[in-house]
Design an enzyme around this catalytic site. Structure first.
Site, PDB file in Angstrom:
ATOM      1  N   GLU A 125     -12.084  10.989  -4.179  1.00 40.72           N
ATOM      2  CA  GLU A 125     -11.917  10.919  -2.729  1.00 40.72           C
ATOM      3  C   GLU A 125     -11.078  12.078  -2.207  1.00 40.72           C
ATOM      4  O   GLU A 125     -11.444  12.715  -1.208  1.00 40.72           O
ATOM      5  CB  GLU A 125     -11.266   9.588  -2.334  1.00 40.72           C
TER       6      GLU A 125
ATOM      7  N   LYS B   9     -12.099  15.136   0.393  1.00 47.31           N
ATOM      8  CA  LYS B   9     -11.354  15.435   1.610  1.00 47.31           C
ATOM      9  C   LYS B   9     -10.908  16.897   1.639  1.00 47.31           C
ATOM     10  O   LYS B   9     -10.987  17.562   2.666  1.00 47.31           O
ATOM     11  CB  LYS B   9     -10.144  14.502   1.725  1.00 47.31           C
TER      12      LYS B   9
ATOM     13  N   GLU C 299      -8.128  12.594  13.166  1.00 46.74           N
ATOM     14  CA  GLU C 299      -7.306  11.431  13.541  1.00 46.74           C
ATOM     15  C   GLU C 299      -6.306  11.723  14.643  1.00 46.74           C
ATOM     16  O   GLU C 299      -5.489  12.640  14.548  1.00 46.74           O
ATOM     17  CB  GLU C 299      -6.554  10.912  12.312  1.00 46.74           C
TER      18      GLU C 299
ATOM     19  N   LYS D 119       0.858  -1.183   0.000  1.00 47.97           N
ATOM     20  CA  LYS D 119       0.000   0.000   0.000  1.00 47.97           C
ATOM     21  C   LYS D 119       0.889   1.225   0.000  1.00 47.97           C
ATOM     22  O   LYS D 119       1.965   1.237   0.612  1.00 47.97           O
ATOM     23  CB  LYS D 119      -0.898   0.015   1.255  1.00 47.97           C
TER      24      LYS D 119
ATOM     25  N   GLU E 200      -7.871  -2.038   3.693  1.00 46.50           N
ATOM     26  CA  GLU E 200      -6.991  -0.884   3.890  1.00 46.50           C
ATOM     27  C   GLU E 200      -6.858  -0.554   5.382  1.00 46.50           C
ATOM     28  O   GLU E 200      -5.762  -0.283   5.882  1.00 46.50           O
ATOM     29  CB  GLU E 200      -7.552   0.326   3.135  1.00 46.50           C
TER      30      GLU E 200
END
Length: 429
Positions: free
Chosen positions: A414, A418, A238, A188, A282
């Site tokens: 995406e 964001k 986060e 990834k 993911e």
């Protein structure tokens, strides 16, 4: 009399006492009643001293405005070494870059802090030579502070917009990443886009922060102003880590779907996210990486069930991770946790090299971390949904996790979603 005026007068009174001609550190706290309309962000942005650091916890219970530097540090390692010189009650605030060996952190001269329903104003002295001389400097600092002014309205005429990479470059970037993943060299990689919005007049970073704070709920809000025309800010959901003694909390926030103002539609998207194989995979890659990295440093480790976190523009998949550290060590926490697989990729070093070799911009503070450290506890959020403000230019950042099967068009959508969390504040569509 306004609370801030009374509190500053109290601090000046403490400085009238004799201070020794000797090195050391001293802290002076004065209470700050929360019974007026004092806004710490407005007050902070009204000052002419730098650096300035604003922070609000994502649950809203803690808020800080830190002003002026008694000491500055170019890395968390350097800051932590200073605290270990028997400085148990000091807090150091600031940023760690995406490359975590670099940072800009400082021990503030003045710190306003609200914790739950209690607020204090703290003045710090610290000198390697003479506390008496530092007290004189602190007294001068206090007398130059300005009254709080209302933040300006966030508005401006857009003169230009440019993406790094542009759409064609993004498609090529994703193709290179998926080819590398298919070869087995990567599992990834998280790739980002920077967008420069150029306005006719300089932007006010504090006004941008205030606008984001009003609408981007359930986020950490942070602003680091380096000078009058230079700042880095963001509203991120986060947490990188929170440490209290040896108790550590971290999380894997990876996997994204659009949000929606309609509750039923938002729940439909969230249900899809909980059951989508690509997004679950993911997220679990990030969980596994965090657990492996912490394994040698903890006595116990627990991964909680997945949740969907709903934000204004997007929803994320999150798994919280609880650990008991063998010893409290923020330098070790930073080196083990940043950058996580959620912002870099797996394997970490190979992903970092791919980012360095392929992204057409330098991340600097983006995808690093913002927060504080002290001997008792520390907390840093991941510096996502962020922007660098330099004069009339706002550089917005957004990234996406690329795995086997990732589609360039879906990933472009995406990152656009964001970036919209901050972009929509600057532009009326």
């Amino acid at each position: 009399m306004h609370s801030i005026t009374a509190a500053l007068e109290n601090l000046l009174g403490f400085l009238s006492d004799d201070m020794p001609e000797a090195p050391g550190s001293r802290i002076f706290d004065t209470s700050f009643p929360l019974n007026d309309a004092f806004d710490p962000l407005s007050w902070l942005c009204s000052q002419t001293q730098f650096p300035q650091f604003y922070w609000q916890h994502r649950n809203g219970h803690e808020e800080v405005a830190a002003l002026g530097a008694v000491r500055q540090f170019t890395s968390l390692t350097q800051a932590n070494a200073f605290l270990l010189q028997d400085q148990p009650t000091l807090r150091i605030w600031g940023l760690n870059a995406f490359e975590p060996e670099n940072g800009q952190l400082f021990l503030p001269r003045l710190e306003w802090r609200r914790d739950a329903g209690k607020a204090t104003l703290r003045l710090t002295l610290s000198s390697d030579v003479s506390l008496q001389e530092d007290a004189r400097q602190a007294s001068k600092f206090l007398t130059t502070l300005l009254p709080s002014r209302t933040l300006p309205t966030l508005s401006g005429e857009l003169k230009g917009e440019r993406h790094f990479p542009d759409h064609a470059g993004w498609v090529g970037l994703i193709d290179a990443a998926t080819d590398t993943i298919a070869s087995g060299a990567l599992d990834k990689v998280v790739l980002a886009r920077a967008t420069d919005l150029r306005f006719a007049t300089p932007l006010h970073a504090g006004a941008m922060m205030a606008a984001s704070r009003r609408v981007n709920l359930n986020c950490y809000h942070f602003l680091m102003a380096f000078g009058a025309q230079s700042a880095f800010l963001g509203s991120t959901p986060e947490r990188l880590w929170r440490r209290q003694g040896t108790q550590l909390k971290t999380e894997a926030l990876a996997g994204t779907v659009a949000s929606h103002p309609d509750e039923k539609q938002a729940r439909h998207f969230a249900d899809w996210l909980m059951h989508d194989d690509k997004n679950q995979r993911e997220n679990l890659l990030v969980v596994e990486d965090i657990c492996q990295r912490l394994q040698q440093d903890v006595n116990a480790l627990e991964v909680l069930p997945p949740q969907v976190i709903r934000l204004r523009k997007v929803q994320h998949l999150r798994r919280c991770i609880l650990a008991e550290l063998k010893k409290p060590d923020d330098t070790r926490c930073l080196s083990q946790l940043q950058p996580t697989a959620a912002v870099a990729g797996l394997p970490r070093e190979q992903a970092r090299r791919f980012i360095e070799n392929h992204e057409p911009f330098v991340r600097e503070w983006y995808a690093g971390s913002a927060g504080y450290l002290s001997l008792a506890q520390s907390e840093f959020c991941v510096a996502l949904r962020s922007a660098k403000v330099t004069g009339e230019v706002a550089r917005l950042y957004a990234g996406a996790g690329i795995v086997r099967g990732s589609d360039p068009e879906q990933e472009w959508q995406e990152i656009t979603q964001k970036a919209a969390g901050l972009r929509s504040l600057l532009l009326s569509e």
